[in-house]
Structures are given as structure tokens and as C-alpha cells.
Design a protein around this motif. Structure first.
Motif, short mmCIF file in Angstrom:
data_model
loop_
_atom_site.label_atom_id
_atom_site.label_comp_id
_atom_site.label_asym_id
_atom_site.label_seq_id
_atom_site.Cartn_x
_atom_site.Cartn_y
_atom_site.Cartn_z
N LYS A 112 27.52 34.20 7.94
CA LYS A 112 26.94 33.41 9.02
C LYS A 112 27.98 32.45 9.62
O LYS A 112 28.02 32.27 10.84
CB LYS A 112 25.73 32.62 8.52
N ILE A 113 28.79 31.84 8.79
CA ILE A 113 29.83 30.93 9.29
C ILE A 113 30.83 31.70 10.15
O ILE A 113 31.19 31.25 11.25
CB ILE A 113 30.54 30.22 8.11
N ILE A 114 31.26 32.84 9.68
CA ILE A 114 32.24 33.64 10.43
C ILE A 114 31.65 34.11 11.75
O ILE A 114 32.30 34.02 12.80
CB ILE A 114 32.74 34.82 9.57
N VAL A 115 30.40 34.59 11.74
CA VAL A 115 29.75 35.04 12.97
C VAL A 115 29.62 33.89 13.95
O VAL A 115 29.90 34.06 15.15
CB VAL A 115 28.39 35.69 12.66
N ARG A 116 29.22 32.73 13.50
CA ARG A 116 29.09 31.57 14.40
C ARG A 116 30.43 31.16 14.98
O ARG A 116 30.51 30.78 16.15
CB ARG A 116 28.42 30.41 13.67
N CYS A 117 31.48 31.21 14.16
CA CYS A 117 32.81 30.88 14.68
C CYS A 117 33.24 31.88 15.75
O CYS A 117 33.76 31.48 16.80
CB CYS A 117 33.84 30.86 13.55
N ILE A 121 33.91 31.01 19.66
CA ILE A 121 35.18 31.36 20.31
C ILE A 121 34.93 32.26 21.52
O ILE A 121 35.52 32.08 22.59
CB ILE A 121 36.15 32.03 19.30
N GLY A 122 34.02 33.23 21.36
CA GLY A 122 33.68 34.14 22.45
C GLY A 122 33.04 33.41 23.62
O GLY A 122 33.38 33.66 24.79
N LYS A 123 32.12 32.49 23.35
CA LYS A 123 31.47 31.73 24.42
C LYS A 123 32.49 30.85 25.15
O LYS A 123 32.47 30.75 26.38
CB LYS A 123 30.34 30.88 23.85
#
Length: 133
Positions: A112-117, A121-123
């Protein structure tokens, strides 16, 4: 006569132990459904059962195999499967589920932390691209 009865009861216990081991490996198979795991657990089961029976025969009757010992093994396994197997299997599956939940909780948290990061970054990159256009 009393010694033979004792040996018969101990061989029944060994048969029930073989059934217990079988249920443990059945629970493992429910979580890891591959042919490789099935093959490994089959070999492991037969090696451990052979060791269990060999040890029981050596310890109880100095290595002499009698018909009532084989009967005791079969009887013990049959009684185990008729009376206890379904409950023991549920317990083993519950223990494995709890164990996997404990093991996988940190992995899910990291995921979850990696996906949110990555989303952040993508946004940010997408906003910057929109501003530049």
C-alpha cells in the motif's frame, strides 16, 4: 497378554498419528495448490510414516512385526479419520490462515505504501505535464 494389548494400543496411537500427519499435510496443500507441493508432501508423508512405524515397532516389540500390530495401525487410522479428522483439519486450516495473515500483513502494508507513492508521483507528473501543455 497384557504386553500384546499394550502394543496394540500403541500401534493404534501410531495409526492415529499417521492420520494426524496426513491432515497436517492436507492443510498445507489447501494453501499451496501446485503439483510440486503435492509430490513433495506425498514423499514427506510416506517417509515420516515409515519412520514412525519403524520406530514404534522397534521400540515396542524389538522389531518383530505381528499381525495385531498392523491391525492396530489400520484401526487407529480408521478411528482417527472417522472421529477426529474433520475437526483437526479445521483447526490446522485455521492455524495456517492465522499464520499467513500475520506473515502477509507487513507485505500488504508495504504494498500500500509503494502504490501510494507511485500514485502520488504519477499525479504530480501528470499535473506538471498538463501545466506545460
Amino acid at each position: 497378554m497384557a504386553r500384546e494389548v499394550w502394543i496394540l494400543l500403541m500401534m493404534c496411537a501410531a495409526g492415529a498419528g499417521a492420520g494426524l500427519l496426513f491432515d497436517l499435510l492436507r492443510a498445507v496443500r489447501r494453501f499451496f495448490r501446485t503439483n510440486a507441493i503435492a509430490a513433495v508432501t506425498d514423499v514427506l508423508y510416506w517417509v515420516l510414516c515409515a519412520g514412525l512405524v519403524w520406530y514404534a515397532v522397534m521400540a515396542l516389540n524389538s522389531g518383530e512385526i505381528r499381525a495385531y500390530e498392523l491391525f492396530g495401525l489400520i484401526w487407529g487410522a480408521a478411528l482417527y479419520f472417522l472421529l477426529l479428522s474433520r475437526y483437526v483439519l479445521r483447526i490446522f486450516i485455521g492455524i495456517f490462515q492465522l499464520f499467513l495473515k500475520i506473515l502477509l500483513t507487513p507485505a500488504r502494508f508495504l504494498y500500500k505504501i509503494i502504490v501510494r507513492c507511485i500514485e502520488s508521483i504519477g499525479k504530480t507528473a501528470f499535473r506538471n505535464i498538463r501545466k506545460d501543455s
